[in-house]
Motif scaffolding. Structure first.
Motif, short mmCIF file in Angstrom:
data_model
loop_
_atom_site.label_atom_id
_atom_site.label_comp_id
_atom_site.label_asym_id
_atom_site.label_seq_id
_atom_site.Cartn_x
_atom_site.Cartn_y
_atom_site.Cartn_z
N GLN A 65 3.44 -13.73 -4.35
CA GLN A 65 3.81 -12.69 -3.68
C GLN A 65 3.50 -12.79 -2.23
OE1 GLN A 65 2.89 -8.53 -4.74
NE2 GLN A 65 3.97 -8.60 -6.50
N ALA A 66 2.36 -13.36 -1.74
CA ALA A 66 1.98 -13.40 -0.60
C ALA A 66 2.86 -14.45 0.15
CB ALA A 66 0.55 -13.87 -0.38
N LEU A 67 3.33 -15.50 -0.74
CA LEU A 67 4.03 -16.53 -0.14
C LEU A 67 5.69 -15.91 0.18
CD1 LEU A 67 4.75 -19.37 0.92
CD2 LEU A 67 5.05 -20.10 -1.64
N VAL A 68 6.17 -15.37 -0.79
CA VAL A 68 7.69 -14.95 -0.68
C VAL A 68 7.53 -13.54 0.41
CG1 VAL A 68 9.33 -13.37 -1.87
CG2 VAL A 68 7.84 -15.05 -3.30
N ARG A 69 6.48 -12.99 0.39
CA ARG A 69 6.47 -11.92 1.71
C ARG A 69 6.35 -12.56 2.93
NH1 ARG A 69 2.33 -9.30 0.07
NH2 ARG A 69 0.91 -10.22 1.13
N GLU A 70 5.65 -13.79 3.17
CA GLU A 70 5.87 -14.65 4.31
C GLU A 70 7.22 -15.07 4.61
OE1 GLU A 70 3.76 -16.28 7.70
OE2 GLU A 70 3.23 -14.73 6.44
N VAL A 71 7.77 -15.64 3.55
CA VAL A 71 8.98 -16.02 3.56
C VAL A 71 10.03 -15.04 4.25
CG1 VAL A 71 10.92 -17.02 2.60
CG2 VAL A 71 8.88 -18.02 2.13
N VAL A 72 10.13 -13.99 3.66
CA VAL A 72 11.06 -12.99 3.95
C VAL A 72 10.73 -12.34 5.43
CG1 VAL A 72 11.74 -10.30 3.50
CG2 VAL A 72 11.43 -11.96 1.44
N CYS A 73 9.57 -12.03 5.73
CA CYS A 73 8.96 -11.59 7.05
C CYS A 73 9.52 -12.87 7.96
CB CYS A 73 7.63 -11.69 7.40
SG CYS A 73 6.91 -10.00 6.38
N SER A 74 9.21 -14.07 7.68
CA SER A 74 9.77 -15.09 8.75
C SER A 74 11.26 -15.06 8.80
CB SER A 74 9.54 -16.71 7.97
OG SER A 74 9.93 -17.72 8.76
N VAL A 75 12.25 -14.97 7.95
CA VAL A 75 13.40 -14.75 7.85
C VAL A 75 14.04 -13.61 8.62
CG1 VAL A 75 15.69 -14.38 6.71
CG2 VAL A 75 14.05 -16.14 6.04
N PHE A 120 6.99 -5.98 -6.09
CA PHE A 120 6.75 -6.40 -4.79
C PHE A 120 6.23 -5.14 -3.76
CE2 PHE A 120 7.31 -8.23 -0.59
CZ PHE A 120 7.26 -9.68 -0.70
N ASP A 121 5.34 -5.49 -2.98
CA ASP A 121 4.90 -4.37 -2.02
C ASP A 121 5.65 -4.18 -1.06
OD1 ASP A 121 3.26 -2.52 -0.84
OD2 ASP A 121 1.61 -3.93 -0.27
N GLU A 122 6.41 -3.33 -1.13
CA GLU A 122 7.47 -3.12 0.18
C GLU A 122 6.83 -2.47 1.27
OE1 GLU A 122 11.23 -1.39 -1.14
OE2 GLU A 122 11.24 -2.14 -3.08
N ASP A 123 6.11 -1.90 1.04
CA ASP A 123 5.13 -1.00 2.00
C ASP A 123 4.22 -1.81 2.80
OD1 ASP A 123 6.92 1.27 1.58
OD2 ASP A 123 5.51 1.69 -0.07
N HIS A 124 4.01 -3.15 2.39
CA HIS A 124 2.95 -4.10 3.01
C HIS A 124 3.32 -4.00 4.65
CE1 HIS A 124 0.99 -7.63 4.45
NE2 HIS A 124 0.20 -7.49 3.42
N PRO A 125 2.44 -3.79 5.39
CA PRO A 125 2.43 -3.58 6.88
C PRO A 125 3.37 -4.70 7.59
CG PRO A 125 -0.20 -3.88 6.32
CD PRO A 125 0.73 -3.64 5.07
N ASP A 126 3.16 -5.98 7.07
CA ASP A 126 3.83 -7.13 7.63
C ASP A 126 5.24 -7.11 7.46
OD1 ASP A 126 1.38 -8.00 8.60
OD2 ASP A 126 1.05 -9.48 7.12
N LEU A 127 5.49 -6.68 6.26
CA LEU A 127 6.97 -6.54 5.70
C LEU A 127 7.48 -5.51 6.59
CD1 LEU A 127 9.40 -7.74 4.16
CD2 LEU A 127 8.52 -6.38 2.20
N ALA A 128 7.03 -4.17 6.31
CA ALA A 128 7.43 -2.85 7.00
C ALA A 128 7.74 -3.17 8.71
CB ALA A 128 6.62 -1.77 6.87
#
Length: 215
Positions: A65-75, A120-128
């Motif tokens: 999850q941490a890796l996928v979140r980083e990829v989505v944030c990066s994109v 998946f934590d959609e409310d994670h501060p980095d993703l938000a």
């Protein structure tokens, strides 16, 4: 009485340059493989494509999850920067919007968004925060084009994102490489349909990002 001597504060060491490069390689490899093979691609394969050991992947990202979140944030951040550059460099408002849409399609947002599943934590501060920045630049690009009289008034940011998501996803039964040849051609056809004055009246109302998120 002797003055109180406080212990010197320890500075947090900055990551080494090679560690930062490894992290960037992992994220880039993960983006490629998640887009090609979906969310279940083995982390070992991602490590192999990145040219690092498995331990390096887990040292940077404790779980999938941490890796996928980083990829989505990066994109999301890459598309945001593309939008900012388009606003700054293009004098024509609609040209700036077109440029942003084509870059967004190249980032394969449509392949990554489904990975934000119920678990998946959609409310994670980095993703938000990354999502908010991306949504802000989409709205700014569209508002500018509408103010210039170039974009039809009956479309919203959600409409544009649906177009990008649908057209950058390969049709069923086709190979990705084959579909890639037509993405920008078909995107341009739709973009031409977004121009003002509108040639037809749309049903419903302009779609917002909030409506796009609703199940």
């Amino acid at each position: 009485m002797e003055p109180l001597t406080l212990p010197a504060q320890r500075k947090t060491p900055r990551p080494r340059a090679d560690a930062l490069r490894n992290r960037e390689r992992i994220v880039a490899a993960a983006r490629e493989m998640l887009t090609e093979f979906g969310p279940d691609v083995p982390l070992d394969e991602i490590a192999r494509r990145a040219g690092v050991g498995n331990a390096t992947v887990y040292r940077n990202f404790p779980d999938r999850q941490a890796l996928v979140r980083e990829v989505v944030c990066s994109v999301l951040d890459r598309t945001t920067r593309a939008g900012q550059e388009a606003l700054a460099e293009e004098a024509d408002a609609f040209t700036a919007l077109e440029r942003f849409v084509h870059v967004s399609a190249d980032e394969r947002i449509s392949a990554l968004c489904p990975m934000i599943s119920e678990s998946f934590d959609e409310d994670h501060p980095d993703l938000a925060a990354a999502s908010k920045r991306a949504e802000g630049i989409i709205s700014e690009l569209m508002d500018r084009a509408k103010a210039a009289g170039q974009l039809r008034e009956d479309v919203g940011p959600g409409d544009v994102m649906i177009v990008v998501a649908q057209l950058s996803r390969p049709p069923a039964g086709t190979m990705c490489a084959s579909a890639d040849r037509f993405i920008h051609r078909h995107l341009q056809l739709v973009l031409d349909g977004l121009r003002a004055p509108a040639a037809s009246e749309l049903t419903g109302s302009p779609m917002t990002i909030e409506e796009l998120r609703r199940p």
